[in-house]
Design an enzyme around this catalytic site. Structure first.
Site, PDB file in Angstrom:
ATOM      1  N   SER A  37       0.857  -1.196   0.000  1.00 11.97           N
ATOM      2  CA  SER A  37       0.000   0.000   0.000  1.00 11.97           C
ATOM      3  C   SER A  37       0.892   1.244   0.000  1.00 11.97           C
ATOM      4  O   SER A  37       2.116   1.136   0.035  1.00 11.97           O
ATOM      5  CB  SER A  37      -0.925  -0.029   1.215  1.00 11.97           C
ATOM      6  OG  SER A  37      -0.146  -0.096   2.380  1.00 11.97           O
ATOM      7  N   GLY A  42      -3.572   6.759  -5.490  1.00 13.26           N
ATOM      8  CA  GLY A  42      -4.484   7.914  -5.573  1.00 13.26           C
ATOM      9  C   GLY A  42      -3.891   9.023  -6.417  1.00 13.26           C
ATOM     10  O   GLY A  42      -4.601   9.683  -7.187  1.00 13.26           O
ATOM     11  N   THR A 215       5.872  -7.630  -8.889  1.00 16.21           N
ATOM     12  CA  THR A 215       4.876  -7.175  -9.874  1.00 16.21           C
ATOM     13  C   THR A 215       4.271  -8.374 -10.596  1.00 16.21           C
ATOM     14  O   THR A 215       3.050  -8.451 -10.795  1.00 16.21           O
ATOM     15  CB  THR A 215       5.540  -6.203 -10.876  1.00 16.21           C
ATOM     16  OG1 THR A 215       5.953  -5.053 -10.158  1.00 16.21           O
ATOM     17  CG2 THR A 215       4.595  -5.807 -11.995  1.00 16.21           C
ATOM     18  N   LYS A 247      10.673  -7.023 -19.529  1.00 15.69           N
ATOM     19  CA  LYS A 247      10.393  -8.175 -18.680  1.00 15.69           C
ATOM     20  C   LYS A 247       8.958  -8.103 -18.132  1.00 15.69           C
ATOM     21  O   LYS A 247       8.221  -9.087 -18.155  1.00 15.69           O
ATOM     22  CB  LYS A 247      11.391  -8.185 -17.526  1.00 15.69           C
ATOM     23  CG  LYS A 247      11.595  -9.527 -16.897  1.00 15.69           C
ATOM     24  CD  LYS A 247      12.881  -9.525 -16.099  1.00 15.69           C
ATOM     25  CE  LYS A 247      12.987 -10.788 -15.283  1.00 15.69           C
ATOM     26  NZ  LYS A 247      14.150 -10.744 -14.394  1.00 15.69           N
ATOM     27  N   CYS A 404     -11.944  26.756  11.362  1.00 18.50           N
ATOM     28  CA  CYS A 404     -13.002  26.070  12.108  1.00 18.50           C
ATOM     29  C   CYS A 404     -12.691  26.078  13.606  1.00 18.50           C
ATOM     30  O   CYS A 404     -12.861  27.106  14.242  1.00 18.50           O
ATOM     31  CB  CYS A 404     -13.206  24.659  11.548  1.00 18.50           C
ATOM     32  SG  CYS A 404     -14.855  24.040  11.893  1.00 18.50           S
ATOM     33  N   GLU A 428     -18.448  22.784  24.044  1.00 19.10           N
ATOM     34  CA  GLU A 428     -17.956  21.459  23.629  1.00 19.10           C
ATOM     35  C   GLU A 428     -16.920  20.955  24.649  1.00 19.10           C
ATOM     36  O   GLU A 428     -16.833  19.759  24.910  1.00 19.10           O
ATOM     37  CB  GLU A 428     -17.319  21.540  22.230  1.00 19.10           C
ATOM     38  CG  GLU A 428     -16.729  20.207  21.756  1.00 19.10           C
ATOM     39  CD  GLU A 428     -16.043  20.258  20.391  1.00 19.10           C
ATOM     40  OE1 GLU A 428     -15.913  21.354  19.807  1.00 19.10           O
ATOM     41  OE2 GLU A 428     -15.610  19.194  19.907  1.00 19.10           O
ATOM     42  N   HIS A 530     -13.880  25.396   6.166  1.00 20.09           N
ATOM     43  CA  HIS A 530     -12.628  24.700   5.847  1.00 20.09           C
ATOM     44  C   HIS A 530     -12.204  25.090   4.433  1.00 20.09           C
ATOM     45  O   HIS A 530     -12.357  24.307   3.489  1.00 20.09           O
ATOM     46  CB  HIS A 530     -12.829  23.186   5.935  1.00 20.09           C
ATOM     47  CG  HIS A 530     -12.957  22.680   7.332  1.00 20.09           C
ATOM     48  ND1 HIS A 530     -11.870  22.499   8.160  1.00 20.09           N
ATOM     49  CD2 HIS A 530     -14.039  22.356   8.063  1.00 20.09           C
ATOM     50  CE1 HIS A 530     -12.272  22.066   9.342  1.00 20.09           C
ATOM     51  NE2 HIS A 530     -13.595  21.975   9.304  1.00 20.09           N
ATOM     52  N   GLU A 532      -9.465  25.113   3.114  1.00 20.50           N
ATOM     53  CA  GLU A 532      -8.396  24.254   2.575  1.00 20.50           C
ATOM     54  C   GLU A 532      -8.919  23.266   1.540  1.00 20.50           C
ATOM     55  O   GLU A 532      -8.185  22.840   0.650  1.00 20.50           O
ATOM     56  CB  GLU A 532      -7.662  23.516   3.700  1.00 20.50           C
ATOM     57  CG  GLU A 532      -8.469  22.469   4.489  1.00 20.50           C
ATOM     58  CD  GLU A 532      -9.224  23.038   5.691  1.00 20.50           C
ATOM     59  OE1 GLU A 532      -9.494  24.260   5.712  1.00 20.50           O
ATOM     60  OE2 GLU A 532      -9.561  22.260   6.604  1.00 20.50           O
TER      61      GLU A 532
HETATM   62  N1  GLN Z   1     -15.221  20.700  17.216  1.00 24.82           N
HETATM   63  C1  GLN Z   1     -15.660  21.907  16.620  1.00 24.82           C
HETATM   64  C2  GLN Z   1     -17.137  21.861  16.247  1.00 24.82           C
HETATM   65  O1  GLN Z   1     -17.722  20.818  16.162  1.00 24.82           O
HETATM   66  C3  GLN Z   1     -14.823  22.265  15.415  1.00 24.82           C
HETATM   67  C4  GLN Z   1     -14.938  21.282  14.298  1.00 24.82           C
HETATM   68  C5  GLN Z   1     -13.877  21.441  13.243  1.00 24.82           C
HETATM   69  O2  GLN Z   1     -12.862  22.093  13.472  1.00 24.82           O
HETATM   70  N2  GLN Z   1     -14.070  20.837  12.099  1.00 24.82           N
HETATM   71  O3  GLN Z   1     -17.741  22.886  16.041  1.00 24.82           O
END
Ligand code: GLN
Length: 570
Positions: A37, A42, A215, A247, A404, A428, A530, A532
């Site tokens: 692996s 990917g 292979t 080969k 986030c 939280e 997010h 990213e």
């Molecule tokens: N734990 C946080 C929430 O649920 C942030 C989640 C995250 O960073 N993706 O809001």
């Protein structure tokens, strides 16, 4: 290359624009892996997607994962790497991130299928009585369900579906997937299906030889399942010579031109160029009867050249609790790389363990960083370290981007140290905090609409006129992917703003805080989203561009600005 490329490069006609005869049916390429692996299967599947797209074809990538989890949403990132989120809120395998970054296509949740999701729907159908007294079996019920999922992706408006089978040939778990893709060839016609096998050719130092035996065994295993590969992509730590290629061709029954060398690359984004030079896209187009012009890889090539030729480097720290497995923050690291390369800079990525940032030595981890990213996360571990890093960045004017949980920790830090709210926290982490600056805010409609308490997938935000965030995005309404439950507590909005934390982006109904920034700081930006996940190597994300530019400015480096990603959607 052994053969001419006329058939695949002789015309610029788009297959779906052919006027004579019936429309070209959707083609399916299946990518399997052998020997070990982590070969970069990917990346190979993503690179093929890039090459076909650069030939003007419409492609979609898909991943079949053999594990029993219904999706990777509940898997520990420390074991499995990051959970990649799609526009439609799918919590998916991180390979989908590679697919999106290489092809520039935004995928749907249907691009990730796990054994768990297959079994779940088969068992639900059985309970509903859909099988009318049948004995429900792996063949045909499970394999039919797998084939349906592949076909469904092919029903999107595409020319080629590239489906990667997770795991390694020979694993017990992937057997139903191999059986399903074998059957698929018969169902849609062998001329519409091809198999690409990615294997390893190890170098044995004592005999100074590259060895093809693993292979050969892996292909024998694949053939025992009824699948003969059309192409073998050979991973190795060095160039392979003609002898090795011949080969493999002879023992594995593939044409010599279909043995494609993939030696280790200097940069993952160089892989499409290497595979193109090895003839991969030409062989695939010939085999599938796809008539296109040569791929236009000029922009991609200059992007890779720019990344490889940077001489000056910035040091950016990612402060997280999973830093022992960098794949846990894969998209964040890639987004930083895109932004640095996009500005002609090298990136020295420093992994800072948030757990270790609470003692007296905390600042020593951060002292020589030009920029800091606080990524997302769940659970309390490491949060106090993140809060410390944010305090350091705020007080020492180090550029900071909070993603986030990173935004949430920025509000906690600001609450505690600027507003003077002792023990300010998120509910939280401390449900009975006296100052719940982060709390559950989701409205009931939201919960019902999204089928859970998590905000998942694409959400809109309005950016405030005159804010740094608005200036970076260059537009008022932006869309980003989300994956979280908690929000900034609206009760504290006024106090935060009065003390210099600008709420630079809100949900369109003004109900939720989406972006924050510090007014009096070179670059201190947080987002509840997010971003990213939407950064691409050829169109880096504006917020990461902003961070990198500010980090470079801290070290007095001059930067050039390419185009950034367009975040409007229809
Ligand atoms: N734990 C946080 C929430 O649920 C942030 C989640 C995250 O960073 N993706 O809001």
């Amino acid at each position: 290359m052994d053969g001419p490329l006329f058939t695949s490069e002789s015309t610029t006609q788009h297959p779906s624009e052919e006027t004579d005869g019936p429309p070209t049916p959707t083609k399916f390429v299946f990518v399997t892996g052998g020997v070990v692996s982590s070969l970069g299967k990917g990346i190979a599947a993503s690179s093929l997607g890039r090459l076909l797209k650069s030939r003007g074809l419409r492609v979609v990538n898909q991943k079949l994962d053999p594990y029993i989890n219904v999706d990777p949403g509940t898997m520990n990132p420390f074991q499995h790497g990051e959970v990649f989120v799609t526009d439609d809120g799918g919590e998916t395998d991180l390979d989908l991130g590679h697919y999106e970054r290489f092809t520039g296509e935004n995928l749907k949740r249907t691009s990730n299928v796990t054994s768990g999701s297959i079994y779940l729907s088969v068992i639900q159908k059985e309970r509903r009585g859909d099988y009318l007294g049948d004995t429900v079996q792996v063949i045909p019920h499970i394999t039919n369900e797998i084939k349906d999922r592949i076909r469904r992706v092919g029903e999107q408006d595409v020319d080629v579906v590239i489906t990667e089978v997770g795991g390694t040939v020979g694993d017990i778990e992937s057997l139903p997937f191999l059986e399903a893709i074998r059957q698929f060839g018969n169902d849609v016609g062998r001329e519409n299906v091809m198999f690409v096998h990615v294997t390893l050719v190890p170098y044995i130092a004592t005999s100074e030889e590259l060895k093809t035996k693993p292979t050969q065994h892996s292909v024998a295993e694949l053939r025992s399942k009824g699948i003969t590969p059309d192409v073998i992509i050979v991973r190795s730590d060095r160039e392979i010579d003609e002898g090795v290629r011949k080969k493999i061709s002879l023992f594995c029954d593939v044409q010599p031109r279909a043995v494609i060398a993939a030696p280790d690359a200097r940069d993952i984004y160089e892989v499409p160029l290497i595979l193109h030079d090895g003839g991969l896209d030409a062989v695939v187009c010939d085999r599938l009867g796809l008539v296109t012009g040569p791929p236009n890889l000029d922009a991609w090539r200059s992007m890779v050249d720019r990344a490889l030729s940077s001489t000056r480097t910035i040091r950016v720290g990612i402060v997280g609790k999973y830093v022992g497995l960098p794949d846990a923050y894969l998209s964040v690291a890639e987004a930083l790389r895109h932004a640095a390369a996009g500005q002609g800079l090298g990136l020295d990525l420093i992994w800072v363990p948030s757990d270790e940032l609470t003692g007296l030595l905390a600042d020593s981890y951060l002292e020589d960083l030009d920029g800091i990213v606080i990524p997302g996360g769940f659970g309390y571990r490491g949060v106090e370290g993140k809060v410390q890093a944010i305090r350091y960045a705020r007080e020492n004017r180090v550029p900071l981007l909070g993603l986030c949980l990173g935004l949430q920790c920025s509000v906690i830090e600001f609450g505690r140290n600027v507003l003077g709210l002792a023990d300010a926290n998120s509910t939280e982490f401390d449900p009975s905090t006296p100052h719940p600056v982060i709390d559950l805010m989701a409205s009931q409609e939201d919960v019902e609409e999204k089928g859970g308490t998590m905000r998942l997938g694409l959400y809109a935000a309005k950016l405030a006129e005159g804010s740094k965030t608005r200036e970076l995005y260059g537009q008022e309404l932006v869309y980003e992917r989300h994956r979280h439950r908690w929000e900034v507590n609206n009760r504290y909005r006024k106090d935060l703003e009065k003390a210099g934390m600008r709420l630079s982006g809100l949900s369109p109904d003004d109900n939720l805080v989406e972006y924050i920034e510090l007014v009096d700081h070179p670059y201190f930006v947080g987002t509840q989203a997010h971003p990213e996940f939407r950064s691409r190597p050829d169109t880096p994300h504006p917020l990461f561009m902003g961070l990198v530019r500010a980090a470079a400015a801290r070290t007095d480096q001059v930067v050039v600005l390419p185009e950034t990603v367009d975040l409007t959607i229809e």
